[in-house]
Every structure is written in C-alpha cells, then in structure tokens.
Design an enzyme around this catalytic site. Structure first.
Site, short mmCIF file in Angstrom:
data_model
loop_
_atom_site.label_atom_id
_atom_site.label_comp_id
_atom_site.label_asym_id
_atom_site.label_seq_id
_atom_site.Cartn_x
_atom_site.Cartn_y
_atom_site.Cartn_z
N ASN A 68 55.63 34.31 18.50
CA ASN A 68 54.49 35.46 18.70
C ASN A 68 53.27 34.64 18.58
O ASN A 68 52.77 34.39 17.57
CB ASN A 68 54.54 36.59 17.85
CG ASN A 68 53.47 37.44 17.80
OD1 ASN A 68 52.61 37.38 18.72
ND2 ASN A 68 53.14 38.38 16.94
N LYS B 114 50.47 35.62 19.48
CA LYS B 114 48.91 36.46 18.98
C LYS B 114 47.99 36.12 19.79
O LYS B 114 48.20 35.48 21.08
CB LYS B 114 48.77 36.41 17.58
CG LYS B 114 49.89 36.74 16.70
CD LYS B 114 49.54 37.13 15.48
CE LYS B 114 50.92 37.09 14.38
NZ LYS B 114 50.78 37.54 13.10
N HIS C 139 53.76 46.07 16.42
CA HIS C 139 53.22 45.10 15.52
C HIS C 139 52.50 45.87 14.61
O HIS C 139 51.36 46.44 14.93
CB HIS C 139 52.78 43.91 16.35
CG HIS C 139 52.77 42.65 15.35
ND1 HIS C 139 51.46 42.68 14.53
CD2 HIS C 139 53.60 41.90 15.38
CE1 HIS C 139 51.74 41.46 13.71
NE2 HIS C 139 52.95 40.93 14.24
N GLU D 121 49.79 44.45 13.17
CA GLU D 121 48.29 44.41 13.64
C GLU D 121 47.66 45.23 14.58
O GLU D 121 46.81 45.71 14.58
CB GLU D 121 48.20 42.88 14.17
CG GLU D 121 48.44 41.84 13.09
CD GLU D 121 48.88 40.49 13.54
OE1 GLU D 121 48.80 40.13 14.56
OE2 GLU D 121 49.20 39.63 12.67
N GLU E 8 59.20 43.21 9.13
CA GLU E 8 57.86 42.43 8.90
C GLU E 8 57.10 43.07 7.93
O GLU E 8 56.25 44.02 8.23
CB GLU E 8 57.09 42.11 10.14
CG GLU E 8 57.86 41.63 11.35
CD GLU E 8 56.63 40.63 12.01
OE1 GLU E 8 56.92 39.72 12.12
OE2 GLU E 8 55.76 41.30 12.67
N GLY F 106 51.00 36.31 7.75
CA GLY F 106 50.01 35.21 7.79
C GLY F 106 49.53 35.01 6.35
O GLY F 106 48.69 34.34 6.04
P1 PGA Z 1 53.15 34.83 10.85
O1 PGA Z 1 53.35 36.12 11.72
O2 PGA Z 1 54.62 34.22 10.99
O3 PGA Z 1 51.93 34.08 11.01
O4 PGA Z 1 53.22 35.27 9.50
C1 PGA Z 1 54.31 36.86 12.01
C2 PGA Z 1 54.07 38.09 13.01
O5 PGA Z 1 53.04 38.48 12.91
O6 PGA Z 1 55.10 38.48 13.65
#
Ligand code: PGA
Length: 253
Positions: A9, A11, A96, A98, A168, A174
C-alpha cells in the site's frame, strides 16, 4: 490451501517517476517468482494507476487504495469500481483505518464499497483493527467482531472467497510497533470464527486473512508462520524495492 498474498500500500507517496522506478526494481527482483505460488499486489495512488500498470509484469497485480460505491453519475471527485476495472485494477483496499479516521468512513460506507467492488469482480481488501485505547480497554475482540459483521452485512456466500481481510491494529500502523505473531493469529482466528458463524466453516476457511501494521523484512516471518495468517498488507516497507522483495522472498520460502 490458501494462496499467500503480499500487498504493498503505497498510500499518498511517490511521484510518477519514482513509482515507475520502483516497479522496474520489483520486476527484476521478482523475475523468478511464480504467480501460481503467491499473489503480489501494488496499490499506487489513483493518479498513478495507469502509469504504473503498463510496466507491471504478470506476477505483480494492480490494486487501488479506495473506491466509491456507485458505478457512475454526479459524484464529484469519486472513482467507481467500473473505472478501476476498466484500467486493469484487480484489487481494492476498503476501509483502511486512515480513511475511517481522516474522512470518517463508516462501516455502512465500507459495506457498500465492498458490494460495489464485488459487482465488478474486483477483490476487496477489507481492513479492520482496534485503536490503542480500544486495545487498552480490552475491546479488541468486540471491535473486530463488530467491524467484520457490519462490513460484510448482506454479502453473498458465493462472493466470500474473493474477499481478503487485513487485520491492522491502528496502533501498529506506521509506528514500528507490532503485536506478537501469536496475538495477531488469535485475531485472525476470531475473524474466521465470525465468518463461520454467519456463513459456514468451509467459507471461513477460504477467506484469506492478512496482518498489517509495521510489517518489514525483519518481522514478516513471525506473522507468515502463523496458521491463520495468509500474507501481509505492507505500507512503508513497500516503498523500498529491497525491503519489499525480501518480504516476498521469505513468504515463498
Ligand atoms: P505500515 O502501514 O506498514 O507503514 O505500518 C500498513 C498499512 O497501513 O496498511
């Protein structure tokens, strides 16, 4: 046997040139990877989907980071599953954390997005997970149960095997922090149980469940070795060809 799957991903990162360069490096790194053994997916930003797509080898599939629930019409700024399908997208991330947080995406919206994605034969990658506060209050199981139940409401049993679910934990995304492999496995098991109760054991056993949140080349093994976990949704580490290749290598080993 469920086929392992690693999804990158990207982003809101990379410009087109960097995205293309990353694909060139991944192509090279995955030159011997048999697409019958593993699904590898990259999810660039909408604006880069096409620019990236024509460079992809057969063993890297294209995914989008979101989708709207209508096919066409007066929905300014939205992108439909039909449009994604049309340009070669196969997978779509839905729900997701976010998006749940930044644009207040609700379970009802997520449910409609899954339906819409399925109607165009896209593979929805549904993300679920608890926040740090919820975890501290011991609410992980109830949050996961609620999200999976609401997000899959009304989805036909025959569509279930197209759905991929990524556990997740919000606090792991992150942050460099991760749950222990066995704790992530317990949640994956719970997700399967929730599906089994609403559908059947057979259906539940077919759904691929991923772990996501600070996955990298050093910790992937801990998650992929778990019996209930079939792959990973990778953010930050998917922006580095070197790390992403090492992650995939350990999954196919
Ligand atoms: P990350 O993100 O590996 O940077 O923690 C994972 C995600 O949000 O799918």
């Amino acid at each position: 046997m469920r086929k392992p799957i690693i999804i990158g991903n990207w982003k809101m990162n990379l410009n087109l040139e960097d995205a293309r360069r990353l694909i060139v490096e991944l192509r090279q790194g995955f030159i011997d990877v048999d697409e019958r053994k593993i699904d590898i997916v990259v999810c660039p930003a909408f604006v880069h989907l096409q620019g990236v797509n024509f460079q992809l080898p057969v063993n890297i599939k294209l995914g989008a980071q979101d989708v709207f629930w209508k096919e066409r019409g007066a929905y300014t700024g939205e992108v439909s599953p039909l449009m994604l399908k049309d340009i070669g997208v196969r997978y779509v991330i839905v729900g997701h954390s976010e998006r749940r947080k930044n644009v207040q995406e609700t379970d009802e919206m997520i449910n409609k997005k899954i339906e819409a994605a399925l109607s165009q034969k896209l593979f929805p990658v549904l993300c679920v997970g608890e926040t740090k506060e919820e975890r501290e209050k011991n609410l992980t199981d109830s949050i996961i149960t609620e999200q999976v139940t609401k997000d899959l409401e009304g989805i036909k049993a025959s569509s279930l095997e197209k759905i991929i679910i990524a556990y997740e934990p919000v606090w792991a995304i992150g942050s460099g922090k991760t749950p222990r492999g066995e704790d992530a496995n317990k949640v994956a098991k719970l997700i399967r149980k929730v599906i089994e109760e609403r559908y059947s054991k057979d259906q539940a056993d077919k759904v691929r469940i991923l772990y996501g949140g600070s996955v990298d080349q050093r910790n992937i093994k801990e998650f992929i070795d778990q019996p209930q976990i079939d792959g990973a949704l990778v953010g930050e580490a998917s922006l580095s060809a070197n790390k992403f290749i090492k992650i995939v290598e350990q999954v196919i080993k």
